[in-house]
Design a protein around this motif. Sequence first.
Motif, PDB file in Angstrom:
ATOM      1  N   VAL A   1     -20.875  30.204 -18.468  1.00 59.27           N
ATOM      2  CA  VAL A   1     -21.779  31.264 -18.939  1.00 59.27           C
ATOM      3  C   VAL A   1     -21.030  32.227 -19.858  1.00 59.27           C
ATOM      4  O   VAL A   1     -21.545  32.641 -20.906  1.00 59.27           O
ATOM      5  N   GLY A   2     -19.807  32.598 -19.463  1.00 58.10           N
ATOM      6  CA  GLY A   2     -19.016  33.492 -20.300  1.00 58.10           C
ATOM      7  C   GLY A   2     -18.696  32.876 -21.643  1.00 58.10           C
ATOM      8  O   GLY A   2     -18.732  33.555 -22.679  1.00 58.10           O
ATOM      9  N   CYS A   3     -18.388  31.581 -21.637  1.00 57.94           N
ATOM     10  CA  CYS A   3     -18.087  30.882 -22.892  1.00 57.94           C
ATOM     11  C   CYS A   3     -19.336  30.811 -23.770  1.00 57.94           C
ATOM     12  O   CYS A   3     -19.266  31.033 -24.981  1.00 57.94           O
ATOM     13  N   ALA A   4     -20.487  30.502 -23.153  1.00 56.46           N
ATOM     14  CA  ALA A   4     -21.741  30.434 -23.913  1.00 56.46           C
ATOM     15  C   ALA A   4     -22.098  31.791 -24.513  1.00 56.46           C
ATOM     16  O   ALA A   4     -22.628  31.876 -25.632  1.00 56.46           O
ATOM     17  N   THR A   5     -21.788  32.864 -23.788  1.00 58.69           N
ATOM     18  CA  THR A   5     -22.049  34.222 -24.298  1.00 58.69           C
ATOM     19  C   THR A   5     -21.230  34.495 -25.559  1.00 58.69           C
ATOM     20  O   THR A   5     -21.748  35.026 -26.544  1.00 58.69           O
ATOM     21  N   GLN A   6     -19.958  34.121 -25.534  1.00 57.61           N
ATOM     22  CA  GLN A   6     -19.121  34.303 -26.718  1.00 57.61           C
ATOM     23  C   GLN A   6     -19.570  33.405 -27.866  1.00 57.61           C
ATOM     24  O   GLN A   6     -19.581  33.836 -29.030  1.00 57.61           O
ATOM     25  N   ILE A   7     -19.951  32.173 -27.535  1.00 58.80           N
ATOM     26  CA  ILE A   7     -20.445  31.252 -28.566  1.00 58.80           C
ATOM     27  C   ILE A   7     -21.679  31.820 -29.255  1.00 58.80           C
ATOM     28  O   ILE A   7     -21.876  31.647 -30.465  1.00 58.80           O
ATOM     29  N   PHE A   8     -22.516  32.517 -28.500  1.00 61.62           N
ATOM     30  CA  PHE A   8     -23.739  33.104 -29.068  1.00 61.62           C
ATOM     31  C   PHE A   8     -23.430  34.375 -29.857  1.00 61.62           C
ATOM     32  O   PHE A   8     -23.912  34.550 -30.978  1.00 61.62           O
ATOM     33  N   LEU A   9     -22.630  35.267 -29.278  1.00 61.28           N
ATOM     34  CA  LEU A   9     -22.459  36.600 -29.858  1.00 61.28           C
ATOM     35  C   LEU A   9     -21.526  36.640 -31.061  1.00 61.28           C
ATOM     36  O   LEU A   9     -21.758  37.419 -31.992  1.00 61.28           O
ATOM     37  N   VAL A  10     -20.457  35.822 -31.064  1.00 65.97           N
ATOM     38  CA  VAL A  10     -19.524  35.861 -32.192  1.00 65.97           C
ATOM     39  C   VAL A  10     -20.213  35.466 -33.504  1.00 65.97           C
ATOM     40  O   VAL A  10     -20.143  36.226 -34.491  1.00 65.97           O
ATOM     41  N   PRO A  11     -20.902  34.302 -33.577  1.00 66.80           N
ATOM     42  CA  PRO A  11     -21.625  33.989 -34.827  1.00 66.80           C
ATOM     43  C   PRO A  11     -22.727  34.997 -35.140  1.00 66.80           C
ATOM     44  O   PRO A  11     -23.005  35.267 -36.314  1.00 66.80           O
ATOM     45  N   TYR A  12     -23.354  35.548 -34.086  1.00 72.48           N
ATOM     46  CA  TYR A  12     -24.435  36.515 -34.302  1.00 72.48           C
ATOM     47  C   TYR A  12     -23.927  37.747 -35.046  1.00 72.48           C
ATOM     48  O   TYR A  12     -24.511  38.166 -36.053  1.00 72.48           O
ATOM     49  N   PHE A  13     -22.834  38.320 -34.573  1.00 62.83           N
ATOM     50  CA  PHE A  13     -22.327  39.540 -35.207  1.00 62.83           C
ATOM     51  C   PHE A  13     -21.689  39.252 -36.563  1.00 62.83           C
ATOM     52  O   PHE A  13     -21.735  40.103 -37.458  1.00 62.83           O
ATOM     53  N   ILE A  14     -21.102  38.066 -36.726  1.00 61.66           N
ATOM     54  CA  ILE A  14     -20.606  37.686 -38.055  1.00 61.66           C
ATOM     55  C   ILE A  14     -21.775  37.605 -39.039  1.00 61.66           C
ATOM     56  O   ILE A  14     -21.702  38.123 -40.162  1.00 61.66           O
ATOM     57  N   TYR A  15     -22.845  36.962 -38.613  1.00 62.26           N
ATOM     58  CA  TYR A  15     -24.047  36.799 -39.443  1.00 62.26           C
ATOM     59  C   TYR A  15     -24.610  38.168 -39.835  1.00 62.26           C
ATOM     60  O   TYR A  15     -24.869  38.437 -41.022  1.00 62.26           O
ATOM     61  N   VAL A  16     -24.788  39.056 -38.844  1.00 68.16           N
ATOM     62  CA  VAL A  16     -25.359  40.378 -39.110  1.00 68.16           C
ATOM     63  C   VAL A  16     -24.436  41.184 -40.021  1.00 68.16           C
ATOM     64  O   VAL A  16     -24.903  41.854 -40.960  1.00 68.16           O
ATOM     65  N   GLU A  17     -23.135  41.108 -39.782  1.00 66.01           N
ATOM     66  CA  GLU A  17     -22.189  41.875 -40.597  1.00 66.01           C
ATOM     67  C   GLU A  17     -22.198  41.404 -42.050  1.00 66.01           C
ATOM     68  O   GLU A  17     -22.166  42.240 -42.973  1.00 66.01           O
ATOM     69  N   ILE A  18     -22.237  40.101 -42.264  1.00 63.84           N
ATOM     70  CA  ILE A  18     -22.267  39.592 -43.638  1.00 63.84           C
ATOM     71  C   ILE A  18     -23.528  40.052 -44.355  1.00 63.84           C
ATOM     72  O   ILE A  18     -23.493  40.448 -45.535  1.00 63.84           O
ATOM     73  N   LEU A  19     -24.671  40.023 -43.660  1.00 57.72           N
ATOM     74  CA  LEU A  19     -25.916  40.473 -44.290  1.00 57.72           C
ATOM     75  C   LEU A  19     -25.875  41.965 -44.595  1.00 57.72           C
ATOM     76  O   LEU A  19     -26.343  42.400 -45.663  1.00 57.72           O
ATOM     77  N   ILE A  20     -25.326  42.758 -43.679  1.00 58.64           N
ATOM     78  CA  ILE A  20     -25.230  44.202 -43.935  1.00 58.64           C
ATOM     79  C   ILE A  20     -24.316  44.479 -45.124  1.00 58.64           C
ATOM     80  O   ILE A  20     -24.622  45.329 -45.981  1.00 58.64           O
ATOM     81  N   LEU A  21     -23.192  43.771 -45.207  1.00 55.94           N
ATOM     82  CA  LEU A  21     -22.286  43.943 -46.348  1.00 55.94           C
ATOM     83  C   LEU A  21     -22.959  43.543 -47.660  1.00 55.94           C
ATOM     84  O   LEU A  21     -22.726  44.153 -48.711  1.00 55.94           O
ATOM     85  N   THR A  22     -23.813  42.525 -47.599  1.00 56.18           N
ATOM     86  CA  THR A  22     -24.554  42.101 -48.793  1.00 56.18           C
ATOM     87  C   THR A  22     -25.547  43.170 -49.224  1.00 56.18           C
ATOM     88  O   THR A  22     -25.682  43.482 -50.419  1.00 56.18           O
ATOM     89  N   ILE A  23     -26.251  43.752 -48.248  1.00 55.39           N
ATOM     90  CA  ILE A  23     -27.212  44.820 -48.555  1.00 55.39           C
ATOM     91  C   ILE A  23     -26.482  46.051 -49.090  1.00 55.39           C
ATOM     92  O   ILE A  23     -26.981  46.741 -49.989  1.00 55.39           O
ATOM     93  N   MET A  24     -25.293  46.322 -48.551  1.00 55.77           N
ATOM     94  CA  MET A  24     -24.514  47.458 -49.046  1.00 55.77           C
ATOM     95  C   MET A  24     -24.083  47.248 -50.498  1.00 55.77           C
ATOM     96  O   MET A  24     -24.019  48.209 -51.285  1.00 55.77           O
ATOM     97  N   ALA A  25     -23.783  46.003 -50.858  1.00 52.34           N
ATOM     98  CA  ALA A  25     -23.457  45.703 -52.259  1.00 52.34           C
ATOM     99  C   ALA A  25     -24.680  45.938 -53.144  1.00 52.34           C
ATOM    100  O   ALA A  25     -24.563  46.482 -54.257  1.00 52.34           O
ATOM    101  N   ARG A  26     -25.839  45.539 -52.649  1.00 48.36           N
ATOM    102  CA  ARG A  26     -27.093  45.790 -53.372  1.00 48.36           C
ATOM    103  C   ARG A  26     -27.328  47.291 -53.521  1.00 48.36           C
ATOM    104  O   ARG A  26     -27.761  47.766 -54.584  1.00 48.36           O
ATOM    105  N   ASP A  27     -27.039  48.050 -52.482  1.00 48.83           N
ATOM    106  CA  ASP A  27     -27.211  49.505 -52.519  1.00 48.83           C
ATOM    107  C   ASP A  27     -26.329  50.125 -53.594  1.00 48.83           C
ATOM    108  O   ASP A  27     -26.771  50.982 -54.366  1.00 48.83           O
ATOM    109  N   ARG A  28     -25.062  49.690 -53.675  1.00 52.75           N
ATOM    110  CA  ARG A  28     -24.143  50.216 -54.695  1.00 52.75           C
ATOM    111  C   ARG A  28     -24.609  49.831 -56.098  1.00 52.75           C
ATOM    112  O   ARG A  28     -24.471  50.614 -57.042  1.00 52.75           O
TER     113      ARG A  28
END
Length: 333
Positions: free
Chosen positions: A114-141
């Motif tokens: 369960v702990g491993c599955a949690t990391q498998i889910f959350l690590v790609p999730y936050f990478i995905y969200v962070e990349i999209l936020i950085l992309t939107i920030m580039a659009r903002d600039r």
Amino acid sequence: MSNKPDAVIIGKGLIHHDFQRLGNASTVIGFLLEGFAEAWELRLLLSMLFLLMYLATMLGNLIIVIVTSIDQNLQTPMYFFLRNLSITDMCYISVTVPNTCVNSLTGNRAISMVGCATQIFLVPYFIYVEILILTIMARDRYVAICQPLQYPVIMNHQFCVQSTLASLLSGLLYSAAHTGNTFRLSFCHSNLVPQFFCDIPSLLRLSCSDTFSNKLLNLLSTMFIAGSCFTLIVISYVRIFSTVLKFPVKEKRGKAFSTCIPHILVVSILLSSSAYVYLRPPLVNKISQDIIVSIFYTIVPPFLNPVIYSLRNKQIKQAMRKVVLGKFYSRIL
């Protein structure tokens, strides 16, 4: 046949492999994570280093969240997304670093399914969200520098909220697809994950099932998400730089470049290191090399973001002084 789990001697301790016998096969019901080092002194040094980086990351990002929430002068789209980035960074680094430091200090490298599955889910999730936020920030600039008169219309509050929600919700679908596709596999070769946390490429090496569809999904999704975001960021900054070079005043050029270059640095580190891990062929590499590269996309970006966006930002520093001095004077009075 005996139902007792297999075990292996590691160092001076006995650590269970967590295999469950099923007929003539063995199925993994838990995992062992790779440690930083075998020597206790080196493990202690690295654990303290990463723990200090973790605490600095949490403190820096928390300050950004508080300051951008309290100061009325920072209620703009740029700081709205910066606040979201800081919250994402705090969650992202908390998925792996605390557990890794505790495991390294205690010598207990076991992690449940369960702990491993949690990391498998959350690590790609936050990478995905962070990349999209950085992309939107580039659009903002881009809009702020190249289309300043239309900035309030394009980057309105509704767009900011909707784009953030879209990033969060689509990230759930993205991670759920990868997590479900990973844990439908059988793991019977070994339960020693060649990484200090559970990630998809490491688990695919341990599977005794056909992983072709997993590798294909991993390749296509990473190329599409990272490639699309990288292309949009490059287009935004090409247009920004072409506009900035037309500024007659050198001070304005320097100010514009100073707000863009740190953003490019963070994006480059995150995309290059994560792309290396998720897109490279599943060859047997040195574990130390994999761990070093993983550090660059799990620890370094969240650590650098508050340093880059606060120390180089006059408005953030002024707001921090107001908050600190305000609390100081309130205590005196």
